[in-house]
Design an enzyme around this catalytic site. Structure first.
Site, PDB file in Angstrom:
ATOM      1  N   ASN A 154       0.824  -1.209   0.000  1.00  0.00           N
ATOM      2  CA  ASN A 154       0.000   0.000   0.000  1.00  0.00           C
ATOM      3  C   ASN A 154       0.860   1.262   0.000  1.00  0.00           C
ATOM      4  O   ASN A 154       0.937   1.964  -0.999  1.00  0.00           O
ATOM      5  CB  ASN A 154      -0.951   0.008   1.202  1.00  0.00           C
ATOM      6  CG  ASN A 154      -2.143   0.922   0.971  1.00  0.00           C
ATOM      7  OD1 ASN A 154      -1.994   2.037   0.503  1.00  0.00           O
ATOM      8  ND2 ASN A 154      -3.342   0.445   1.296  1.00  0.00           N
ATOM      9  N   ASP A 155       1.525   1.540   1.119  1.00  0.00           N
ATOM     10  CA  ASP A 155       2.276   2.792   1.232  1.00  0.00           C
ATOM     11  C   ASP A 155       3.356   2.927   0.164  1.00  0.00           C
ATOM     12  O   ASP A 155       3.614   4.028  -0.332  1.00  0.00           O
ATOM     13  CB  ASP A 155       2.932   2.889   2.609  1.00  0.00           C
ATOM     14  CG  ASP A 155       1.915   3.092   3.725  1.00  0.00           C
ATOM     15  OD1 ASP A 155       0.833   3.625   3.434  1.00  0.00           O
ATOM     16  OD2 ASP A 155       2.204   2.703   4.872  1.00  0.00           O
ATOM     17  N   VAL A 156       3.998   1.811  -0.214  1.00  0.00           N
ATOM     18  CA  VAL A 156       5.132   1.878  -1.140  1.00  0.00           C
ATOM     19  C   VAL A 156       4.694   2.142  -2.576  1.00  0.00           C
ATOM     20  O   VAL A 156       5.542   2.320  -3.457  1.00  0.00           O
ATOM     21  CB  VAL A 156       5.971   0.584  -1.081  1.00  0.00           C
ATOM     22  CG1 VAL A 156       6.568   0.414   0.299  1.00  0.00           C
ATOM     23  CG2 VAL A 156       5.149  -0.634  -1.481  1.00  0.00           C
ATOM     24  N   VAL A 157       3.374   2.162  -2.846  1.00  0.00           N
ATOM     25  CA  VAL A 157       2.868   2.473  -4.185  1.00  0.00           C
ATOM     26  C   VAL A 157       1.908   3.654  -4.153  1.00  0.00           C
ATOM     27  O   VAL A 157       1.206   3.925  -5.131  1.00  0.00           O
ATOM     28  CB  VAL A 157       2.170   1.248  -4.813  1.00  0.00           C
ATOM     29  CG1 VAL A 157       3.138   0.087  -4.935  1.00  0.00           C
ATOM     30  CG2 VAL A 157       0.936   0.827  -4.010  1.00  0.00           C
ATOM     31  N   SER A 204       1.104   3.547   7.502  1.00  0.00           N
ATOM     32  CA  SER A 204       1.153   4.990   7.746  1.00  0.00           C
ATOM     33  C   SER A 204      -0.214   5.569   8.057  1.00  0.00           C
ATOM     34  O   SER A 204      -0.320   6.648   8.625  1.00  0.00           O
ATOM     35  CB  SER A 204       1.734   5.708   6.524  1.00  0.00           C
ATOM     36  OG  SER A 204       0.791   5.708   5.455  1.00  0.00           O
TER      37      SER A 204
END
Length: 464
Positions: A390-393, A431
């Protein structure tokens, strides 16, 4: 005997260095672990030989019992732990190392009977006690956060900065007392307690999204504590081993911080804050809608693509779907589809988590592409399959200054022609930031357990 000791410890150090070098590649990592283990076994065995004349029967029994307990715990723990729980195991093992270094230094100072030590003994001993205590307590809190025993969100309270500063000043002052006045049991106990308190206070305000960096930093702390214990014991092998761990852990911490696009100071003081969470699976923030697909349609899309990039995340580890994702890749490659894996440096809950996960499924190392190497290829990809990430994209890292992940380098998934998300729900990542890519018209979501969804995609791709 002195020459033999130097040569054997030197050989052990060489094993550590060679083993660390081999750890730089998944294809040689297992060999590196074995070489380093041989070096450690050699150092421990020779140390026992050197101490044979000072052992009492009870001392021998304690050493044998300790070695047996440690061997069983390490072997069973390493073999039985699930891949999703490896970060917790790493935190535990790391914490034990820091605690051991602190206890070794503590025992050496207790031998002085309350007299203050000379500077060359007292300073590294005090350093090992404090830093080892910080590593032990911090690692236990990291374990609790990763295991879900403590909330992964930052735990803060009013006056926290003041408390942490006072704790730091207290142990610095106590070190001065130790060196100049006394090494009594009371002074040493309070010093160790302060180290433990600093470790707890340091990790509690750090959110789950930053755990990879925290684990790496605490690993460096353990290495430094071990090296300090080596100076106290005048043990060359401990100095080298601790220095290697401290240096590599520090370098890895810096690399992980850079991968998150923020300074280590920002990470340690918990800059992440809660974001917005979508209310349900069909509508997001401000009533935005998402496209939900079926396994048959998505399997057909993948089967008739020319280029597919798979982005693994922690959700893949939770579902234990690494073998199925490899099976899906094999099916697609048999149909002439080019398949690659895009690896973000902080995907998962520890450094290299995704590399280890996919290596377990024998995914060819050549297909694993680091972020800098793969980011330009997304614009040419027909489909990007995001499995549990999720956060990394999340494009908010580039476009939303108010986002808690703003400034973090991400995988450019939003540049692909089509994006498929495998998700359990619309909950955000660690996050807490909502992901606008989920509401993009070219994005399709397949809800469900990642392993089950991948199994359905495999069947659909085979039938296409």
């Amino acid at each position: 005997m002195a020459i033999a000791t130097s040569l054997i410890y030197l050989l052990s150090a060489v094993c550590f260095i060679v083993g660390l070098k081999f750890l730089s590649s998944p294809t040689s990592a297992r060999r590196g672990n074995r070489i380093a283990a041989v070096g450690m076994a050699l150092a421990v065995a020779w140390t026992l030989v050197l101490l044979r004349d000072s052992f009492t029967p009870s001392g021998i029994a304690i050493c044998v019992a300790g070695g047996a307990i440690g061997a069983v715990a390490g072997t069973v723990g390493a073999r039985a732990v699930k891949m999703v729980a490896v970060p917790q195991m790493v935190a535990l093992f790391n914490g034990v190392g820091g605690g051991a270094a602190a206890l070794v230094a503590l025992s050496e100072l207790l031998k002085l009977g309350g007299n203050h030590p000379d500077f060359l003994t007292g300073l590294p001993s005090a350093f090992a006690i404090v830093i080892g205590g910080v590593s032990f307590a911090g690692s236990m809190i990291a374990f609790a956060k990763l295991q879900g025993l403590v909330t992964a969100t930052p735990i803060t309270y009013r006056g926290q900065w003041v408390v942490n500063v006072l704790l730091t000043l207290a142990w610095i002052g106590l070190v001065g007392i130790l060196l100049a006045v006394s090494s009594s049991a009371a002074v040493l106990t309070v010093l160790l307690a302060l180290g433990l308190a600093v470790g707890v206070g340091m990790v509690l305000p750090i959110g789950g999204a930053n755990m990879p960096v925290v684990i790496s930093l605490l690993n460096a702390f353990t290495g430094l504590a071990v090296a300090a214990s080596g100076f106290v014991l005048d043990n060359f092998a401990l100095i080298v081993a601790g220095t290697l761990v401290g240096a590599s852990g520090t370098l890895l911490t810096k690399l992980m911080s850079d991968a998150m696009g923020r300074s280590l100071v920002d990470i340690l003081f918990g800059t992440f804050r809660p974001g917005l969470v979508s209310a349900n699976a069909d509508a997001g923030v401000d009533g935005r809608t998402t496209r939900v697909g079926s396994p048959d349609d998505l399997g057909t899309m993948l089967a008739y693509s020319r280029s597919v990039i798979i982005v693994p995340g922690y959700g893949l580890a939770v579902a234990q779907g690494q073998h199925v994702v490899r099976e899906l890749a094999d099916v697609l490659e048999q149909r002439g589809v080019e398949v690659k894996y895009a690896i973000h440096p902080v995907a998962g809950r520890m450094p290299g988590h995704m590399n280890v996960l996919l290596a377990e499924a024998n995914v060819p190392y050549e297909q694993l592409k680091e972020m800098d190497a793969v980011n330009d290829e997304f614009k040419r990809a027909d489909v990007v399959l995001v499995v549990g990430a999720n956060d990394v994209v999340n494009p908010a890292a580039r476009s939303s200054p108010g986002s808690p992940i703003y400034g973090m380098p991400i995988l450019n998934v939003d540049q692909a022609h089509n994006v498929v998300f495998l998700k359990r729900s619309m909950r955000p990542g660690f996050s807490g930031a909502d992901n606008d890519l989920l509401y993009d018209p070219k994005t399709i979501i397949l809800f469900g357990d990642a392993k089950e969804s991948l199994t359905k995609l495999v069947a659909a791709a085979k039938a296409s």
